[in-house]
Design an enzyme around this catalytic site. Structure first.
Site, PDB file in Angstrom:
ATOM      1  N   HIS A 143       7.761  -3.797   7.164  1.00 16.13           N
ATOM      2  CA  HIS A 143       8.764  -4.854   7.327  1.00 16.13           C
ATOM      3  C   HIS A 143       8.286  -6.160   6.711  1.00 16.13           C
ATOM      4  O   HIS A 143       9.041  -6.852   6.016  1.00 16.13           O
ATOM      5  CB  HIS A 143       9.068  -5.040   8.815  1.00 16.13           C
ATOM      6  CG  HIS A 143      10.149  -6.024   9.092  1.00 16.13           C
ATOM      7  ND1 HIS A 143      10.161  -6.832  10.203  1.00 16.13           N
ATOM      8  CD2 HIS A 143      11.272  -6.353   8.387  1.00 16.13           C
ATOM      9  CE1 HIS A 143      11.233  -7.597  10.186  1.00 16.13           C
ATOM     10  NE2 HIS A 143      11.923  -7.336   9.100  1.00 16.13           N
ATOM     11  N   HIS A 181       4.900   0.476  10.433  1.00 18.86           N
ATOM     12  CA  HIS A 181       6.289   0.048  10.233  1.00 18.86           C
ATOM     13  C   HIS A 181       6.388  -1.475  10.209  1.00 18.86           C
ATOM     14  O   HIS A 181       7.169  -2.040   9.425  1.00 18.86           O
ATOM     15  CB  HIS A 181       7.174   0.599  11.344  1.00 18.86           C
ATOM     16  CG  HIS A 181       7.442   2.064  11.238  1.00 18.86           C
ATOM     17  ND1 HIS A 181       7.866   2.669  10.066  1.00 18.86           N
ATOM     18  CD2 HIS A 181       7.343   3.063  12.155  1.00 18.86           C
ATOM     19  CE1 HIS A 181       8.028   3.969  10.269  1.00 18.86           C
ATOM     20  NE2 HIS A 181       7.709   4.230  11.520  1.00 18.86           N
ATOM     21  N   HIS A 233       0.562   3.943  13.794  1.00 14.74           N
ATOM     22  CA  HIS A 233       1.742   4.333  13.007  1.00 14.74           C
ATOM     23  C   HIS A 233       2.857   3.296  13.148  1.00 14.74           C
ATOM     24  O   HIS A 233       3.477   2.899  12.155  1.00 14.74           O
ATOM     25  CB  HIS A 233       2.242   5.701  13.482  1.00 14.74           C
ATOM     26  CG  HIS A 233       3.554   6.111  12.886  1.00 14.74           C
ATOM     27  ND1 HIS A 233       3.641   6.788  11.689  1.00 14.74           N
ATOM     28  CD2 HIS A 233       4.838   5.922  13.306  1.00 14.74           C
ATOM     29  CE1 HIS A 233       4.916   7.013  11.410  1.00 14.74           C
ATOM     30  NE2 HIS A 233       5.657   6.483  12.371  1.00 14.74           N
ATOM     31  N   GLU A 234       3.104   2.857  14.367  1.00 11.47           N
ATOM     32  CA  GLU A 234       4.145   1.856  14.578  1.00 11.47           C
ATOM     33  C   GLU A 234       3.770   0.527  13.921  1.00 11.47           C
ATOM     34  O   GLU A 234       4.642  -0.189  13.418  1.00 11.47           O
ATOM     35  CB  GLU A 234       4.398   1.657  16.075  1.00 11.47           C
ATOM     36  CG  GLU A 234       4.899   2.905  16.797  1.00 11.47           C
ATOM     37  CD  GLU A 234       6.119   3.533  16.133  1.00 11.47           C
ATOM     38  OE1 GLU A 234       6.935   2.792  15.547  1.00 11.47           O
ATOM     39  OE2 GLU A 234       6.241   4.765  16.189  1.00 11.47           O
TER      40      GLU A 234
END
Length: 238
Positions: free
Chosen positions: A116, A112, A108-109
């Site tokens: 980006h 991100h 999940h991270e």
């Protein structure tokens, strides 16, 4: 006999506190659910024996991202990606773990980080709204209280306006978090990192985590509604 807040000569029962209690209940249920779900799947290892770090590195490199560091951060479920520092931080409960839950969170991270890299619009909007949300969080309540104490509805309304920045920030956060989870689950399945029950377990963990953001937004909206009712009620009394 009446209890609650007092204006002028009398005291009145503040029924709007019920809105805050409802919000707190919803938030509490979401928090219990995510902790219970994570705890359950933190005891389920992946069949390939991969650690969360290895999975995170694989996902980042597969996306062409080589300039993001993976670090350990203290705490439980304090995992996050820092766009400014280009650092993906995994909590003690996730870093180096082989559980389905840990891999789901790490992926999940990574979602991100990919957002980006791709300049995902909602992520850019959330980053831009952080200063306003911080101002709204710290300044709104003192302004509202001052407005109510001195009997100035316009000042209290300024405080409410500032508080809406917090609501908007949490609203923008929803698509960012849901998209990161969707990316993570898609990659985990496509690359066959997690399959079958393992993938379903990671899905449950990320869905439970996503619901905490929904609950936070609901709670904040309840607080905003309460403030509007209090200030409008004071205005009518005046």
């Amino acid at each position: 006999m009446y209890y609650g807040y007092g204006y002028g000569m009398g005291y009145h029962f503040d029924w709007t506190i019920i809105l805050v209690l409802i919000g707190a209940l919803v938030s509490g249920i979401a928090s219990i659910n995510v902790n219970r779900t994570y705890s359950k799947y933190s005891r389920v290892g992946n069949y390939r024996g991969l650690t969360s770090n290895q999975v995170a590195e694989h996902i980042l490199h597969a996306a062409g991202i080589y300039d993001v560091r993976i670090e350990r951060v203290r705490g439980n479920l304090t995992d996050h990606y820092s766009p400014k520092e280009k650092v993906l931080r995994l909590s003690d409960a996730v870093y180096g773990r082989t559980s389905v839950a840990a891999i789901g969170v790490a992926a999940h991270e990574c979602g991100h980080a990919i957002q980006h890299q791709e300049d995902y619009a909602p992520l850019r909007m959330r980053s831009a709204s952080v200063p306003l949300a911080s101002i709204g969080s710290w300044v709104s309540w003192p302004v509202i209280v001052i407005g109510l104490l001195i009997g100035s509805t316009p000042i209290a309304q300024v405080g409410i306006f500032l508080f809406t920045f917090v609501v908007l920030f949490q609203l923008i956060t929803l698509p960012v978090e849901f998209d990161a989870s969707a990316r993570a689950l898609r990659i985990l399945e496509q690359d066959r990192i997690l399959e079958g029950e393992e993938h379903r377990g990671a899905t449950k963990v990320l869905k439970a985590a996503a619901m905490t953001y929904v609950a936070a937004l609901f709670t904040t909206i309840m607080q905003l509604l309460r403030l509007v009712l209090l200030v409008n009620g004071r205005s009518r009394d005046d």
